[in-house]
Design a protein around this motif. Structure first.
Motif, PDB file in Angstrom:
ATOM      1  N   THR A 140       0.841  -1.196   0.000  1.00  0.00           N
ATOM      2  CA  THR A 140       0.000   0.000   0.000  1.00  0.00           C
ATOM      3  C   THR A 140       0.877   1.247   0.000  1.00  0.00           C
ATOM      4  O   THR A 140       2.078   1.185   0.293  1.00  0.00           O
ATOM      5  N   ASP A 141       0.252   2.401  -0.289  1.00  0.00           N
ATOM      6  CA  ASP A 141       0.984   3.666  -0.225  1.00  0.00           C
ATOM      7  C   ASP A 141       1.566   3.873   1.173  1.00  0.00           C
ATOM      8  O   ASP A 141       2.692   4.331   1.321  1.00  0.00           O
ATOM      9  N   ARG A 201       5.928   8.517  -7.262  1.00  0.00           N
ATOM     10  CA  ARG A 201       5.171   9.691  -6.798  1.00  0.00           C
ATOM     11  C   ARG A 201       5.436   9.945  -5.307  1.00  0.00           C
ATOM     12  O   ARG A 201       5.698  11.083  -4.897  1.00  0.00           O
ATOM     13  N   ILE A 202       5.411   8.881  -4.509  1.00  0.00           N
ATOM     14  CA  ILE A 202       5.592   9.022  -3.060  1.00  0.00           C
ATOM     15  C   ILE A 202       7.011   9.489  -2.746  1.00  0.00           C
ATOM     16  O   ILE A 202       7.217  10.373  -1.900  1.00  0.00           O
ATOM     17  N   TYR A 259       2.454  -0.487 -11.819  1.00  0.00           N
ATOM     18  CA  TYR A 259       1.624   0.447 -11.044  1.00  0.00           C
ATOM     19  C   TYR A 259       2.290   0.746  -9.701  1.00  0.00           C
ATOM     20  O   TYR A 259       2.328   1.898  -9.254  1.00  0.00           O
ATOM     21  N   GLU A 260       2.828  -0.291  -9.061  1.00  0.00           N
ATOM     22  CA  GLU A 260       3.535  -0.061  -7.798  1.00  0.00           C
ATOM     23  C   GLU A 260       4.716   0.878  -8.019  1.00  0.00           C
ATOM     24  O   GLU A 260       4.986   1.763  -7.203  1.00  0.00           O
ATOM     25  N   GLU A 286       5.475   4.429   2.079  1.00  0.00           N
ATOM     26  CA  GLU A 286       5.936   5.601   2.847  1.00  0.00           C
ATOM     27  C   GLU A 286       6.715   5.172   4.078  1.00  0.00           C
ATOM     28  O   GLU A 286       7.753   5.744   4.413  1.00  0.00           O
ATOM     29  N   SER A 298       5.011   3.240 -10.282  1.00  0.00           N
ATOM     30  CA  SER A 298       4.574   4.620 -10.476  1.00  0.00           C
ATOM     31  C   SER A 298       4.123   5.238  -9.155  1.00  0.00           C
ATOM     32  O   SER A 298       4.382   6.415  -8.882  1.00  0.00           O
ATOM     33  N   ARG A 299       3.486   4.442  -8.297  1.00  0.00           N
ATOM     34  CA  ARG A 299       3.086   4.983  -6.979  1.00  0.00           C
ATOM     35  C   ARG A 299       4.308   5.288  -6.133  1.00  0.00           C
ATOM     36  O   ARG A 299       4.378   6.319  -5.467  1.00  0.00           O
ATOM     37  N   THR A 335       8.778   5.013 -16.748  1.00  0.00           N
ATOM     38  CA  THR A 335       8.637   5.548 -15.377  1.00  0.00           C
ATOM     39  C   THR A 335      10.014   5.758 -14.759  1.00  0.00           C
ATOM     40  O   THR A 335      10.253   6.777 -14.102  1.00  0.00           O
TER      41      THR A 335
END
Ligand SMILES: *Cc1c(COP(=O)(O)O)cnc(C)c1O
Length: 386
Positions: free
Chosen positions: A99-100, A127-128, A120-121, A104, A123-124, A172
């Motif tokens: 999870t985000d 971003r984080i 997808y992981e 983090e 790219s998240r 990415t």
């Protein structure tokens, strides 16, 4: 297979009515880990990150800390737990469905490598990391197809990325300076012997080098070759041939490469025993049963692996029911026919009051079990240090 230390302690536990219990021999654990480390000490041999999910108990982690290079964690829960138990340990974070919040947490707790499982992981994470102003080093986890029909547990399913999906990560990566690709991760199968494991490692290295070359990756490279070193419950005396594996894999390494493995079961399994006592002995439909205190709600291993769990009988002082020279099925206290530790095992003699010590209970035992089913008391835990 039981160590002197554990046998003596088992009798003390019985006298104190402290059974069932998980008893760990930390000296035996350290001796084993030291042997594994020594077998992997040649130049080029892989670093060892212990997979915490096999057994994350704090005394186990602390005993291992001197002999492993780091710890692999597979959830935010394991991450927080291991970071607290071993504040200075090098950590790698893998597993599908991060999870985000977990990503983090990994940035905040100083994880050294994240094993990224999907585009997808990635790219998240990009971003984080950017939002946090933090750089993070990653390996991309590849899901290589090949014939693994002979292995005990093929990691088929949503683990890592097919090679075609890996290719979609490059855009990415180019666009995300906060995320640094250090190499490749692959954990493809479980239960391989040293010859098969070395062959699999060679396959991962060959594929990974070619892929990194193709995407123009420069700089030092890392290859995490996974865990899954074989553990044979039917022969508790035999162990994975770490010397052979270490020598074969060290010979594969090229200059500028760091190799790493992340074994769990093969490290901690031999250091734990589930010790309990015989409550009843009886015959049902022609079959002898010994009913033990506790059950597979404490050690689900024989149910998940569908095997006879290895054990030793320690004679107690009983004048209760006894069976001699017959095959006996060892069951627990649960009201289900699946609560079986070992089926129709030839046994010299087993009686009410005897102690039964299941060996090879140091990995995927207590922590994979459904503890609350039927609400029997929890086992005791003892971490013995000679
Ligand atoms: C479970 C797991 C391991 C450890 O496997 P063992 O069979 O215990 O050696 C290593 N890496 C990953 C990604 C895993 O999921």
């Amino acid at each position: 297979m039981i160590t002197r230390l554990v046998e003596d302690h088992a009798r003390t536990l019985a006298a104190d009515a402290h059974l069932p219990a998980f008893v760990y021999d930390l000296a035996a654990l350290r001796d084993h880990a030291a042997e594994v480390k020594a077998a992997l000490s040649a130049p080029g041999a892989p670093e060892i990150f212990y997979a915490a999910k096999a057994n994350p108990d704090v005394p186990i982690l602390r005993a291992l800390a001197l002999y492993v290079d780091g710890i692999e964690v597979a959830s935010g829960g394991e991450l927080a737990h291991v970071r607290e138990a071993l504040p200075d340990a090098r950590l790698a974070f893998g597993g599908p469905g991060k999870t985000d919040d977990e990503l983090e947490l990994a940035l905040n707790l100083g994880v050294e490598r994240i094993h990224v499982e999907s585009p997808y992981e990635l790219s998240r994470l990009a971003r984080i990391a950017e939002a946090a102003g933090r750089e993070i080093d990653i390996l991309l986890r590849v899901n290589l197809a090949s014939d693994r029909s002979s292995v005990v547990l093929a990691m088929s399913g949503p683990f890592g990325m097919d090679p075609e999906l890996m290719d979609t990560c490059t855009d990415t990566l180019t666009a995300s300076p906060h995320v640094r690709l250090r190499g490749i991760h692959a954990h493809l199968a479980s239960g391989l012997d040293a010859t098969a494991m070395a062959a699999q490692s060679a396959e991962i290295l060959a594929w990974g080098r070619a892929w990194l070359d193709r995407i123009g990756h420069t700089g030092p490279r890392e290859f995490n070759l996974g865990g899954g070193m074989a553990v044979d419950y039917s022969t508790p005396g035999t162990r994975f041939d770490w010397k052979q594996y270490g020598a074969e894999v060290a010979a594969l390494a090229e200059p500028g490469e760091t190799l790493r493995i992340e074994p769990g079961r093969s490290i901690s399994v031999y250091a734990g025993w589930y010790v309990t006592e015989v409550l009843d002995v009886k015959k049902a439909h022609g079959q002898w049963y010994a009913v033990l205190r506790g059950g597979t709600m404490h050690i689900r291993t024989p149910v998940t692996k569908q095997h006879n769990h290895p054990f030793d009988v320690l004679t107690g002082n009983s004048d209760g029911p006894t069976v001699a020279d017959e095959p006996v099925t060892l069951v627990g206290q649960l009201c289900t026919p699946k609560d079986v530790f070992a089926r129709e095992v030839p046994t010299d003699r087993i009686a009410v009051g005897d102690l039964v010590a299941f060996s090879m209970a140091g990995a995927y035992a207590w922590n994979i079990s459904h503890h609350d089913f039927l609400m029997h008391p929890k086992p005791h835990f003892r971490y013995l240090d000679a």
